[in-house]
Design a protein around this motif. Structure first.
Motif, PDB file in Angstrom:
ATOM      1  N   TYR A   1      -2.931   6.416  -1.081  1.00 24.80           N
ATOM      2  CA  TYR A   1      -3.793   6.022   0.240  1.00 24.80           C
ATOM      3  C   TYR A   1      -5.012   7.346   1.042  1.00 24.80           C
ATOM      4  O   TYR A   1      -5.559   7.028   0.142  1.00 24.80           O
ATOM      5  CB  TYR A   1      -3.340   5.857   1.485  1.00 24.80           C
TER       6      TYR A   1
ATOM      7  N   ARG B   1      -8.717   6.377   2.183  1.00 26.35           N
ATOM      8  CA  ARG B   1      -8.662   7.148   3.395  1.00 26.35           C
ATOM      9  C   ARG B   1     -10.224   7.302   3.065  1.00 26.35           C
ATOM     10  O   ARG B   1     -11.110   7.573   4.458  1.00 26.35           O
ATOM     11  CB  ARG B   1      -7.764   8.558   3.159  1.00 26.35           C
TER      12      ARG B   1
ATOM     13  N   PRO C   1     -12.226   4.346   6.277  1.00 24.87           N
ATOM     14  CA  PRO C   1     -11.393   3.617   6.801  1.00 24.87           C
ATOM     15  C   PRO C   1     -11.495   2.509   7.488  1.00 24.87           C
ATOM     16  O   PRO C   1     -10.651   1.893   8.214  1.00 24.87           O
ATOM     17  CB  PRO C   1     -10.491   5.043   7.731  1.00 24.87           C
TER      18      PRO C   1
ATOM     19  N   ILE D   1      -3.289   1.362   8.431  1.00 19.66           N
ATOM     20  CA  ILE D   1      -3.236   2.526   8.985  1.00 19.66           C
ATOM     21  C   ILE D   1      -2.398   3.002   9.055  1.00 19.66           C
ATOM     22  O   ILE D   1      -1.726   4.646   9.347  1.00 19.66           O
ATOM     23  CB  ILE D   1      -5.139   2.383   9.769  1.00 19.66           C
TER      24      ILE D   1
ATOM     25  N   TYR E   1      -0.279   4.425   6.846  1.00 23.11           N
ATOM     26  CA  TYR E   1      -0.004   5.236   6.501  1.00 23.11           C
ATOM     27  C   TYR E   1       0.514   6.375   7.098  1.00 23.11           C
ATOM     28  O   TYR E   1       0.719   7.475   6.774  1.00 23.11           O
ATOM     29  CB  TYR E   1      -1.675   5.376   6.397  1.00 23.11           C
ATOM     30  N   ALA E   2      -0.391   5.601   8.582  1.00 22.39           N
ATOM     31  CA  ALA E   2       0.256   7.339   9.396  1.00 22.39           C
ATOM     32  C   ALA E   2       2.100   7.453   9.717  1.00 22.39           C
ATOM     33  O   ALA E   2       2.976   8.290   9.958  1.00 22.39           O
ATOM     34  CB  ALA E   2       0.089   6.572  10.981  1.00 22.39           C
TER      35      ALA E   2
ATOM     36  N   GLN F   1       3.126   9.680   6.723  1.00 20.14           N
ATOM     37  CA  GLN F   1       2.648  10.883   6.735  1.00 20.14           C
ATOM     38  C   GLN F   1       3.683  11.540   8.207  1.00 20.14           C
ATOM     39  O   GLN F   1       4.353  12.643   8.007  1.00 20.14           O
ATOM     40  CB  GLN F   1       1.313  11.578   7.808  1.00 20.14           C
TER      41      GLN F   1
ATOM     42  N   GLU G   1      -1.582  15.398  11.205  1.00 15.63           N
ATOM     43  CA  GLU G   1      -2.336  13.612  10.376  1.00 15.63           C
ATOM     44  C   GLU G   1      -1.453  12.269  11.032  1.00 15.63           C
ATOM     45  O   GLU G   1      -2.609  11.134  11.514  1.00 15.63           O
ATOM     46  CB  GLU G   1      -2.083  13.700   8.803  1.00 15.63           C
TER      47      GLU G   1
ATOM     48  N   GLU H   1      -3.367  11.123  14.358  1.00 17.63           N
ATOM     49  CA  GLU H   1      -4.636  10.932  13.753  1.00 17.63           C
ATOM     50  C   GLU H   1      -4.294   9.436  14.023  1.00 17.63           C
ATOM     51  O   GLU H   1      -5.604   8.519  14.274  1.00 17.63           O
ATOM     52  CB  GLU H   1      -5.456  11.979  12.911  1.00 17.63           C
ATOM     53  N   GLN H   2      -4.021   9.010  12.733  1.00 16.82           N
ATOM     54  CA  GLN H   2      -3.939   7.819  11.904  1.00 16.82           C
ATOM     55  C   GLN H   2      -3.609   6.744  12.867  1.00 16.82           C
ATOM     56  O   GLN H   2      -3.709   5.967  12.729  1.00 16.82           O
ATOM     57  CB  GLN H   2      -3.391   7.757  10.914  1.00 16.82           C
TER      58      GLN H   2
ATOM     59  N   LYS I   1      -5.983   6.059  14.963  1.00 11.34           N
ATOM     60  CA  LYS I   1      -7.056   4.852  15.329  1.00 11.34           C
ATOM     61  C   LYS I   1      -6.178   3.484  14.924  1.00 11.34           C
ATOM     62  O   LYS I   1      -7.524   2.215  15.117  1.00 11.34           O
ATOM     63  CB  LYS I   1      -7.818   5.510  13.504  1.00 11.34           C
TER      64      LYS I   1
END
Length: 871
Positions: free
Chosen positions: A82, A87, A90, A98, A101-102, A105, A113, A116-117, A120
């Motif tokens: 990713y 990334r 996006p 997404i 992915y968050a 993280q 991070e 933030e994801q 989004k």
């Protein structure tokens, strides 16, 4: 099907060997058509399109590969794909990807991070009309940023739109708490109001909303808000807030009912009751105020909290100096506590109130009390002038006669003109002269002792006192002149010795007869030459040295005090000996008592009363405090006839820091050398205690967490070993308590390490003032604290653990408003004959952890004290 896939894979590999990339792509696409979740083909397509620099096509297949890597062992690979390929674009990624992915993280503790994801993904879900999915992402972001007000507010609004009222109420509640903490009271009130609207039945929401209303000035609204919950509510913090709202809105009678019930059932709310009495007095209802104070007095006196009650009453009384009922109650209290100076000052206020109101009988009564306490007060004459024309003239004449008599006491008795009293006057003068010579003799003896110990500074202090009290005396006795020379100090204006011959060749002892001016009873047993002592004085000096060495060898302040009182009590054959360290007028920080055979140790309240009684005694010329028992006095209650005490002064700050007291159960005439003996021992005791505390502080500073003051787990066993050694050698008890947050491991998994760490720091700071200076607090785990308790048995440790749990009730965790409960496991060390210190510590740790585990299995919110196994 599997054969076709294998055939296509073989074809693709052969095409790649011949560098026929396009043909290889077609082969891999055939694999995907047959098996859409084939990881090898998906990754190969992503790699080949990247090789052809077709980034968009590569991103499609890398995205599919990211979705396929769902196993925990593939998380690192998924993150790498990713970050490298997806990334940078996006906007082309679906929100589910997404969000995943968050989540990855977050699993890697990269919270910024992840937040933030999640944000989004939530925005994309929201634009697509997928409110439930957006709400999930906002919730995750808010959990990772519990201190971020904007994220909490966003979650609250999203939950409200989705009809998730419980979640929305919690989020609005948290938003309001953050706004209140930042000082935005208006915004906090708005957020909390929205939370209450969504969950009006939630007690915690109502409590915080009412508190915000109270701060904004709407006390009546806050009281009305809490009223529905009050009928069945038993929580002390809730009832305290409710009573505060009632008092602020002027509903004093209802507030009194709530607070009296709280005091009766929970033994809490005393401070609020003092505030209520203050409000009643401000409203002109002084009688009601006194009724509340009387009820408080009965309860707090039963709990042996006389000093606390007096301190709180001082605050109320100072605000209402014109209230007759409150002043009368205040004066009666200090008269009952036998605190004469405070009683005198309040009587002065009462005198002014009675005089201003024209209450002549009370003015006369109060003036007589003032004269009984202090006939020498410089304001007495002024009061007499104010009373003229308002009270009976005969009374004024009697008072003036008493004042005149008091003023003549200090005049020489030889000046009296009564012919029948001439012989008595001569006798009084002789007694006065004898007393002065006795005081001079005592100061000389003390100076000789200080010089014997090479305490030049103290010796000079005593000589300065002699010069001030007995000017010109240095010209008379050669013994005093020799002391001036040995100390190398002379009074101002006095001639110094011309040569040191007296020191090299001391004069012979004077004849046994004493000068006529010195009364026979003043003999102290000293010989006439400086540096030559009686056998009694030499024994005292030797014993002082011996006791000081024993005190110095002790390792804890409590052991030092115990050594001091035991040695002093035994040597002086006393019934009781008491040593205390602490500020005068307040309960002692440390105390130790020696009791002769057949006597029981005095309770803590009686020790405080004895100290107060000794502090009121007038010191003699040498600073000693001597008191004799009277009917109903604290000495009589303790079975004592007389007591001698000395105040111990901190040498750095020059303020009183303790007291050493010795007492006999039979009448006893105290000697000067006994006061010096106590003073020497007391000074050494206080110095040793101060040095020990300093060493302990330095040791802790080296291994403590600077934010909490707790010792680290690495020093846990070494501290236990040290205390076990001390317990074995001194025969004192040792206890260990483990205080843990209930469901700590579950809370840690649910909310993460950072919030739990912050709450543990908050908990440690709130508990530190409760533990003693010699107790050792250790950060045991991420959700528990250990307390090493020297000189403490199992019952004492259980009492301390109960106090610690009660003190933590008012704390709220940072993740939500739920009240956290604590449990404790407590054990006492067992010193078997064949046990070494290491064995004691091992047994202590094992049983402590076992007791903590039992408390956890019992559901928490409890104390488990394991009895020591019988030897």
């Amino acid at each position: 099907m599997a054969a076709d896939i294998s055939k296509h894979l073989e074809r693709a590999k052969r095409f790649l060997e011949k560098n026929r990339v396009e043909d290889a792509i077609e082969a891999y696409l055939a694999v995907i058509d047959a098996a859409p979740q084939h990881q090898e083909a998906t990754q190969a397509l992503g790699d080949l399109y990247a090789r052809l620099e077709q980034a968009d096509r590569a991103a499609v297949y890398y995205g599919l590969l990211f979705d396929l890597l769902v196993e925990p062992r593939d998380e690192i690979k998924a993150l790498a794909i990713y970050n490298r390929f997806l990334r940078p674009t996006p906007g082309n990624q679906p929100p589910e990807r997404i969000a995943r992915y968050a989540f990855l993280q977050q699993r890697q503790n990269r919270f910024d991070e992840a937040i933030e994801q999640y944000s989004k993904a939530a925005e994309i879900f929201n634009e697509a009309g997928r409110a439930e999915d957006a709400l999930f992402c906002w919730e995750r972001a808010a959990q990772l940023a519990p201190e971020n007000i904007s994220r909490q507010f966003r979650l609250a609004e999203a939950a409200e739109r989705s009809g998730k009222n419980a979640m929305a109420a919690r989020a609005f509640l948290r938003t309001g708490q953050l706004a209140s903490a930042s000082g935005a009271k208006a915004e906090a009130l708005q957020y909390l109001g929205r939370a209450f609207k969504l969950a009006p039945q939630e007690r915690s929401v109502a409590l915080l909303y009412a508190d915000a209303m109270l701060k904004s000035g709407d006390a009546a609204g806050a009281a009305a808000l809490l009223e529905p919950f009050a009928a069945v509510e038993k929580d002390a913090s809730f009832l305290d807030s409710y009573a505060d709202a009632l008092m602020s809105s002027g509903q004093l009678d209802r507030a009194g009912e709530v607070l009296e019930g709280l005091l009766r059932e929970k033994n809490e709310g005393a401070t609020r009751l003092f505030e209520l009495a203050d409000l009643y007095a401000a409203a002109g209802q002084d009688i009601k105020a006194v009724e509340i104070l009387s009820a408080l007095k009965r309860r707090m006196f039963a709990d042996k909290r006389q000093n606390d009650f007096a301190t709180q009453l001082d605050g109320v009384g100072a605000k209402h100096p014109a209230s007759r009922p409150i002043l009368e109650f205040w004066a009666a209290l200090y008269n009952e506590l036998n605190r004469e100076s405070q009683y005198f000052e309040i009587l002065i206020k009462l005198f002014d109130v009675y005089l201003d109101s024209g209450n002549a009988p009370k003015v006369v009564e109060t003036m007589e009390k003032l004269m009984d306490i202090d006939p020498y007060d410089h304001r007495n004459q002024e009061r007499i002038q104010r009373m003229r024309g308002r009270v009976d003239e005969g009374f004024l004449k009697r008072i003036e006669a008493r004042l005149a008599q008091s003023g003549s006491v200090s005049a020489p008795h030889a000046a009296q003109t009564h012919s029948s009293g001439s012989e008595g006057g001569a006798s009084q003068a002789a007694t006065e002269e004898g007393r002065k010579m006795q005081a001079l003799e005592d100061l000389i003896v003390q100076t000789e002792i200080f010089l014997q110990y090479s305490l030049q500074g103290k010796a000079q202090e005593r000589l300065q006192k002699i010069a001030a009290m007995f000017p010109g005396e240095e010209e008379a006795p050669p013994r005093l002149r020799n002391l001036y020379q040995l100390a190398n100090w002379w009074p101002q204006g006095a001639p110094k010795a011309k040569a040191p011959e007296p020191a090299a060749a001391p004069p012979p002892p004077p004849p046994p007869s004493r000068p006529e001016s010195v009364a026979e009873p003043s003999s102290s047993g000293m010989t006439g030459r400086t540096g030559v002592y009686t056998a009694e004085t030499l024994r005292d000096l030797s014993k002082i040295s011996e006791i000081n060495q024993k005190i110095f060898r002790q390792q804890t302040p409590r052991a030092m005090l115990n050594t001091a009182v035991n040695e002093v009590g035994g040597y002086l054959r006393a019934a009781r000996a008491l040593a205390v360290v602490g500020t005068p007028g307040r309960p002692p920080e440390l105390a130790a008592e020696y009791c002769a055979q057949g006597l029981r140790a005095a309770p803590g309240a009686q020790v405080v009363f004895l100290l107060a009684h000794m502090e009121k005694a007038q010191p003699d010329e040498l600073g000693a405090l001597m008191v004799d028992a009277t009917e109903g006095s604290i000495l009589s209650e303790l079975g004592l006839a007389t007591a001698l005490g000395v105040i111990i002064t901190d040498k750095e700050t020059q303020v009183p820091a303790g007291m050493l007291i010795v007492a006999h159960s039979e009448p006893h005439k105290w000697k000067p050398n006994e006061a010096y003996f106590l003073q020497a021992i007391g000074d050494q005791m206080l110095m040793s205690v101060s040095h020990t505390r300093l060493r302990s502080l330095v040791r802790r500073m080296g291994v403590s967490d600077e934010r909490t003051g707790l010792l680290s787990r690495s020093s846990y066993q070494s501290c236990l070993l040290t205390e076990a050694d001390r317990s074995r050698t001194q025969g004192t008890p040792l206890a260990l308590a483990i205080l843990q947050i209930d469901r700590g491991a579950e809370i840690l998994r649910q909310h993460g390490e950072s919030p739990v760490e912050r709450f543990l720091e908050q908990l440690a700071r709130s508990l530190q003032p409760i533990v003693r200076q010699n107790d050792v607090a250790v950060k045991y785990t991420s959700w528990s604290l250990a307390f090493i308790l020297p000189d403490t048995n199992l019952a004492g440790a259980q009492n301390l653990a109960d106090k610690l749990r009660r003190a933590a009730l008012g704390l709220r965790p940072p993740w939500d408003s739920t009240q956290i409960t604590l449990s404790a496991g407590i054990v006492e060390a067992v010193a078997k004959p064949d046990y070494e210190s290491e064995d004691i510590v091992t047994d202590l740790i094992n049983r402590a952890e076992s007791s903590a585990e039992e408390a956890r299995k019992a559901g928490g919110d409890t104390i488990v004290a394991l009895e020591s196994p019988k030897l």
